[in-house]
Enzyme design. Structure first.
Site, PDB file in Angstrom:
ATOM      1  N   GLY A 188       0.830  -1.210   0.000  1.00 25.97           N
ATOM      2  CA  GLY A 188       0.000   0.000   0.000  1.00 25.97           C
ATOM      3  C   GLY A 188       0.858   1.251   0.000  1.00 25.97           C
ATOM      4  O   GLY A 188       1.579   1.511   0.958  1.00 25.97           O
ATOM      5  N   ALA A 276      -0.152  -1.885   4.954  1.00 24.90           N
ATOM      6  CA  ALA A 276      -0.711  -0.532   5.118  1.00 24.90           C
ATOM      7  C   ALA A 276      -1.744  -0.301   4.022  1.00 24.90           C
ATOM      8  O   ALA A 276      -1.594   0.580   3.178  1.00 24.90           O
ATOM      9  CB  ALA A 276       0.406   0.514   5.057  1.00 24.90           C
ATOM     10  N   ARG A 279      -7.692   1.458   6.628  1.00 22.68           N
ATOM     11  CA  ARG A 279      -8.256   1.186   7.949  1.00 22.68           C
ATOM     12  C   ARG A 279      -9.762   0.981   7.808  1.00 22.68           C
ATOM     13  O   ARG A 279     -10.375   1.465   6.856  1.00 22.68           O
ATOM     14  CB  ARG A 279      -7.953   2.376   8.890  1.00 22.68           C
ATOM     15  CG  ARG A 279      -6.446   2.571   9.082  1.00 22.68           C
ATOM     16  CD  ARG A 279      -6.141   3.749   9.987  1.00 22.68           C
ATOM     17  NE  ARG A 279      -6.646   3.619  11.326  1.00 22.68           N
ATOM     18  CZ  ARG A 279      -6.055   2.940  12.311  1.00 22.68           C
ATOM     19  NH1 ARG A 279      -4.914   2.310  12.097  1.00 22.68           N
ATOM     20  NH2 ARG A 279      -6.589   2.888  13.514  1.00 22.68           N
ATOM     21  N   HIS A 451       8.132  38.754   3.852  1.00 27.19           N
ATOM     22  CA  HIS A 451       9.274  38.320   3.043  1.00 27.19           C
ATOM     23  C   HIS A 451      10.515  38.229   3.915  1.00 27.19           C
ATOM     24  O   HIS A 451      10.732  39.108   4.747  1.00 27.19           O
ATOM     25  CB  HIS A 451       9.533  39.322   1.915  1.00 27.19           C
ATOM     26  CG  HIS A 451      10.749  38.973   1.114  1.00 27.19           C
ATOM     27  ND1 HIS A 451      10.751  37.957   0.187  1.00 27.19           N
ATOM     28  CD2 HIS A 451      12.016  39.485   1.130  1.00 27.19           C
ATOM     29  CE1 HIS A 451      11.967  37.876  -0.348  1.00 27.19           C
ATOM     30  NE2 HIS A 451      12.741  38.789   0.208  1.00 27.19           N
TER      31      HIS A 451
HETATM   32  P1  FAD Z   1      -9.237   6.569  17.339  1.00 28.70           P
HETATM   33  O1  FAD Z   1      -8.099   7.502  17.404  1.00 28.70           O
HETATM   34  O2  FAD Z   1      -9.024   5.253  16.675  1.00 28.70           O
HETATM   35  O3  FAD Z   1      -9.723   6.367  18.847  1.00 28.70           O
HETATM   36  C1  FAD Z   1     -10.737   5.500  19.183  1.00 28.70           C
HETATM   37  C2  FAD Z   1     -10.586   5.124  20.629  1.00 28.70           C
HETATM   38  O4  FAD Z   1     -11.747   4.444  21.043  1.00 28.70           O
HETATM   39  C3  FAD Z   1      -9.417   4.184  20.922  1.00 28.70           C
HETATM   40  O5  FAD Z   1      -8.637   4.704  21.968  1.00 28.70           O
HETATM   41  C4  FAD Z   1     -10.080   2.873  21.352  1.00 28.70           C
HETATM   42  O6  FAD Z   1      -9.349   2.199  22.373  1.00 28.70           O
HETATM   43  C5  FAD Z   1     -11.392   3.384  21.907  1.00 28.70           C
HETATM   44  N1  FAD Z   1     -12.482   2.415  21.876  1.00 28.70           N
HETATM   45  C6  FAD Z   1     -13.017   1.780  20.804  1.00 28.70           C
HETATM   46  N2  FAD Z   1     -14.066   1.043  21.161  1.00 28.70           N
HETATM   47  C7  FAD Z   1     -14.195   1.187  22.490  1.00 28.70           C
HETATM   48  C8  FAD Z   1     -15.113   0.678  23.453  1.00 28.70           C
HETATM   49  N3  FAD Z   1     -16.118  -0.099  23.099  1.00 28.70           N
HETATM   50  N4  FAD Z   1     -14.934   1.039  24.746  1.00 28.70           N
HETATM   51  C9  FAD Z   1     -13.931   1.854  25.124  1.00 28.70           C
HETATM   52  N5  FAD Z   1     -13.063   2.370  24.256  1.00 28.70           N
HETATM   53  C10 FAD Z   1     -13.192   2.047  22.964  1.00 28.70           C
HETATM   54  N6  FAD Z   1      -4.611  11.550  10.896  1.00 28.70           N
HETATM   55  C11 FAD Z   1      -4.291  12.838  10.732  1.00 28.70           C
HETATM   56  O7  FAD Z   1      -5.186  13.687  10.701  1.00 28.70           O
HETATM   57  N7  FAD Z   1      -2.990  13.254  10.620  1.00 28.70           N
HETATM   58  C12 FAD Z   1      -1.958  12.365  10.636  1.00 28.70           C
HETATM   59  O8  FAD Z   1      -0.791  12.753  10.541  1.00 28.70           O
HETATM   60  C13 FAD Z   1      -2.253  10.992  10.810  1.00 28.70           C
HETATM   61  N8  FAD Z   1      -1.271  10.082  10.860  1.00 28.70           N
HETATM   62  C14 FAD Z   1      -1.569   8.768  11.086  1.00 28.70           C
HETATM   63  C15 FAD Z   1      -0.541   7.846  11.129  1.00 28.70           C
HETATM   64  C16 FAD Z   1      -0.803   6.515  11.362  1.00 28.70           C
HETATM   65  C17 FAD Z   1       0.340   5.515  11.427  1.00 28.70           C
HETATM   66  C18 FAD Z   1      -2.162   6.093  11.572  1.00 28.70           C
HETATM   67  C19 FAD Z   1      -2.479   4.652  11.857  1.00 28.70           C
HETATM   68  C20 FAD Z   1      -3.194   6.996  11.497  1.00 28.70           C
HETATM   69  C21 FAD Z   1      -2.911   8.351  11.240  1.00 28.70           C
HETATM   70  N9  FAD Z   1      -3.938   9.305  11.152  1.00 28.70           N
HETATM   71  C22 FAD Z   1      -3.618  10.619  10.948  1.00 28.70           C
HETATM   72  C23 FAD Z   1      -5.361   8.940  11.291  1.00 28.70           C
HETATM   73  C24 FAD Z   1      -5.842   9.263  12.688  1.00 28.70           C
HETATM   74  O9  FAD Z   1      -5.051   8.563  13.615  1.00 28.70           O
HETATM   75  C25 FAD Z   1      -7.310   8.884  12.827  1.00 28.70           C
HETATM   76  O10 FAD Z   1      -8.065   9.548  11.841  1.00 28.70           O
HETATM   77  C26 FAD Z   1      -7.831   9.290  14.186  1.00 28.70           C
HETATM   78  O11 FAD Z   1      -7.100   8.673  15.217  1.00 28.70           O
HETATM   79  C27 FAD Z   1      -9.310   8.944  14.338  1.00 28.70           C
HETATM   80  O12 FAD Z   1      -9.760   9.401  15.568  1.00 28.70           O
HETATM   81  P2  FAD Z   1     -10.976   8.710  16.342  1.00 28.70           P
HETATM   82  O13 FAD Z   1     -11.078   9.438  17.625  1.00 28.70           O
HETATM   83  O14 FAD Z   1     -12.135   8.620  15.446  1.00 28.70           O
HETATM   84  O15 FAD Z   1     -10.506   7.203  16.623  1.00 28.70           O
HETATM   85  P1  AMP Z   2      -4.758   4.211   2.166  1.00 31.60           P
HETATM   86  O1  AMP Z   2      -6.187   3.789   2.002  1.00 31.60           O
HETATM   87  O2  AMP Z   2      -4.452   5.629   1.781  1.00 31.60           O
HETATM   88  O3  AMP Z   2      -4.191   3.848   3.511  1.00 31.60           O
HETATM   89  O4  AMP Z   2      -3.938   3.337   1.130  1.00 31.60           O
HETATM   90  C1  AMP Z   2      -3.961   1.941   1.087  1.00 31.60           C
HETATM   91  C2  AMP Z   2      -3.432   1.507  -0.282  1.00 31.60           C
HETATM   92  O5  AMP Z   2      -3.224   0.098  -0.273  1.00 31.60           O
HETATM   93  C3  AMP Z   2      -4.387   1.790  -1.433  1.00 31.60           C
HETATM   94  O6  AMP Z   2      -3.740   2.618  -2.367  1.00 31.60           O
HETATM   95  C4  AMP Z   2      -4.699   0.417  -2.014  1.00 31.60           C
HETATM   96  O7  AMP Z   2      -4.783   0.441  -3.427  1.00 31.60           O
HETATM   97  C5  AMP Z   2      -3.495  -0.419  -1.595  1.00 31.60           C
HETATM   98  N1  AMP Z   2      -3.759  -1.866  -1.540  1.00 31.60           N
HETATM   99  C6  AMP Z   2      -4.839  -2.488  -0.982  1.00 31.60           C
HETATM  100  N2  AMP Z   2      -4.735  -3.853  -1.109  1.00 31.60           N
HETATM  101  C7  AMP Z   2      -3.562  -4.107  -1.765  1.00 31.60           C
HETATM  102  C8  AMP Z   2      -2.876  -5.296  -2.188  1.00 31.60           C
HETATM  103  N3  AMP Z   2      -3.368  -6.531  -1.979  1.00 31.60           N
HETATM  104  N4  AMP Z   2      -1.673  -5.162  -2.833  1.00 31.60           N
HETATM  105  C9  AMP Z   2      -1.152  -3.927  -3.042  1.00 31.60           C
HETATM  106  N5  AMP Z   2      -1.754  -2.781  -2.670  1.00 31.60           N
HETATM  107  C10 AMP Z   2      -2.936  -2.843  -2.035  1.00 31.60           C
END
Ligand code: FAD
Ligand code: AMP
Length: 475
Positions: A188, A276, A279, A451
């Site tokens: 990905g 990756a 999600r 600037h």
């Molecule tokens: P989450 O952050 O997933 O939080 C949900 C919480 O709910 C968790 O703590 C979980 O434990 C809790 N939970 C779930 N079900 C229950 C339950 N039944 N009882 C109690 N607790 C529960 N977004 C950006 O905008 N900028 C970035 O730079 C960025 N970088 C990222 C990098 C990575 C590697 C990843 C994986 C994601 C990144 N994201 C980024 C995406 C961002 O992390 C998510 O969009 C964001 O965390 C979503 O927020 P949320 O509060 O909806 O859910």
């Molecule tokens: P994002 O949704 O931005 O996190 O990106 C995930 C990426 O993974 C997308 O661009 C998908 O096309 C790619 N992807 C999903 N499944 C596969 C797979 N089996 N092999 C290679 N790439 C994939």
């Protein structure tokens, strides 16, 4: 008799915790429940974003970029350093400490705003009751006038690529590696894949990225995407497009990855493989029988434009509902819902949500791409300014990339702003504000920019839209 709250938020990620804080600010009695457990066994508020997403990834991107610049760039500035070595243990310790500071910050914010933080699992029952199961297994029933579901998302797993947390890993595992893999495979080439690939490439891995789609970053303006692809390739990221992973298996020496492209099937051998591929909304154990909260076909909690679910007084926000999976989108939804519950005005402008990819150069955009505007049939004009012509960017040794603006031909409204270059994620804020106020290109043209700053690139791009650029040649 169970304790009654005005608002119970399930999930304390960047959607849930701001909702709880705003509810507290609105003088509502509020609790926020979270079950997040870190790899060291500690419980923490902050969700994916603080513990396993935005913050740790940005900490490692910063550290790895400094390492790479110290090796490859300091000499250009006349700074001679010898024997630059990596202490990954120290780098990871810093990453963990940044995370800890931020998650502890939420505890302080909860206290300051009267939010009751509860560690445990929350489950919505019919009639706005929430059953909380504490880490020790004890149960407590709470009653709420309003419930906000903010349970977030979790990495998508591929059946034919079995996750073992050791050789075949997800994005969270990839942030906590204690050794630099010699050969890293990433499935990905989306936002998360590119950021993780960049970190480990800079720290010394040979990185191969396998992306099923033929087009690189299809959601990004294609002028910017092409520029990004060129720079990332130069940095040594081997991005294979049109390469669909069919299966992978851990072996004694690492992982064998089978993928197919136009030439046929291939096997790639790597030491670690990061999956990756996106999600999915996380709702496991969230909803008891009979709550009436409906999910859509893809498993997202179904909501209207104000994040109301199919059940009165039950709301849902963040990654668990439709829209881009971004922390700031969830935050605004959380604030909107907490204000609506308090009888105040609340609105999210879904048309003006910025996106950032924290590669080098950084990529950031807001609004429509040129391709989207073209497809809409609206007549448009385009202006672009290269950072190569920016004095500040040159002084920073960061002249790669450009700022590009797409505007309507009829009324001059700014329709999209796209930046690849130094601090693009910061620069885009000006464009977001401009678009929030429905600015015209002329509004940006007539706004004074200091600037020498990087922000002048946005100014010059706006001038370029009408062929009035001062610091570049108008074409
Ligand atoms: P989450 O952050 O997933 O939080 C949900 C919480 O709910 C968790 O703590 C979980 O434990 C809790 N939970 C779930 N079900 C229950 C339950 N039944 N009882 C109690 N607790 C529960 N977004 C950006 O905008 N900028 C970035 O730079 C960025 N970088 C990222 C990098 C990575 C590697 C990843 C994986 C994601 C990144 N994201 C980024 C995406 C961002 O992390 C998510 O969009 C964001 O965390 C979503 O927020 P949320 O509060 O909806 O859910
Ligand atoms: P994002 O949704 O931005 O996190 O990106 C995930 C990426 O993974 C997308 O661009 C998908 O096309 C790619 N992807 C999903 N499944 C596969 C797979 N089996 N092999 C290679 N790439 C994939």
């Amino acid at each position: 008799m169970s304790e009654i709250f005005d608002v119970i938020v399930i999930g304390s990620g960047p959607a849930g915790y701001p909702a709880a804080i705003r509810a507290g600010q609105n003088k509502l009695k509020v609790a926020c429940i979270d079950e997040w457990k870190n790899t060291d066994g500690s419980f923490a508020f902050g969700g994916t974003c603080l513990n396993a997403g935005c913050i740790p990834s940005k900490a490692l991107l910063e550290s790895s970029e400094l390492f790479q610049r110290a090796k490859d760039e300091f000499g250009i500035h006349g700074i001679k350093l010898g024997g630059i070595t990596l202490d990954l243990g120290a780098m990871q310790k810093r990453r963990a400490s940044v995370v800890k500071t931020m998650t502890n910050g939420i505890l302080a914010l909860f206290k300051a705003n009267g939010v009751v933080g509860i560690q445990g699992h929350g489950r919505l029952l019919p009639g706005n009751q929430v059953l909380v199961t504490a880490p020790d297994g004890s149960e407590n029933m709470l009653q709420a006038r309003n419930v906000i579901l903010a349970s977030g998302s979790t990495p998508i797993r591929l059946k034919s690529v079995p996750h073992d947390g050791k050789a075949i890993i997800d994005s969270w595992d990839a942030l906590e590696l204690d050794a630099v893999p010699g050969r890293l495979g990433v499935i990905g080439a989306g936002v998360i894949g590119l950021e993780l690939g960049s970190v480990w490439r800079r720290l010394g891995s040979t990185v191969t990225m396998l992306e099923a789609l033929e087009q690189f970053l299809p959601m990004v303006d294609q002028t910017i995407a092409k520029e990004a692809q060129r720079h990332l390739k130069k940095q040594g990221l081997d991005i294979k497009l049109g390469a669909k992973v069919l299966s992978a298996a851990a072996t004694s020496g690492g992982v064998d990855v089978v993928y197919a492209d136009a030439q046929g099937e291939h096997t790639l051998q790597v030491d670690k493989l990061v999956v990756a591929v996106g999600r999915r909304p996380f709702t496991e154990g969230l909803l008891a029988e009979g709550t009436g909260v409906e999910l859509d076909a893809r498993g997202f909690v179904q909501v209207d434009e104000h994040c109301r679910t199919t059940v009165p007084n039950v709301w849902a926000i963040g990654d668990v509902v439709r829209g881009p999976m971004l922390a700031h989108k969830g935050k605004e939804e959380g604030v909107m819902v907490a204000d609506l519950i308090a009888g105040q005005f609340g609105e999210v402008n879904y048309k003006v949500i910025p996106s950032v990819i924290y590669t080098t150069p950084e990529i950031a955009w807001v609004g429509q791409t040129e391709e989207q505007v073209k497809a809409s049939g609206r007549a448009y004009k385009v202006g672009a300014f290269p950072f190569a012509a920016s004095g500040r960017a040159r002084a920073m040794e960061a002249g790669a990339g450009m700022a590009k603006i797409v505007s309507a031909k009829d009324d001059d409204e700014v329709l999209g702003v796209h930046v690849i270059g130094p601090m693009a994620g910061e620069l885009i804020a000006e464009a977001v504000l401009a678009m929030e106020y429905s600015a015209s290109t002329e509004d940006i043209q007539r706004t004074i920019h200091a600037h020498p700053t990087l922000s002048e690139a946005i100014h010059e791009a706006a001038l370029a839209v009408d062929k009035k650029m001062i610091d570049g040649i108008n074409r």
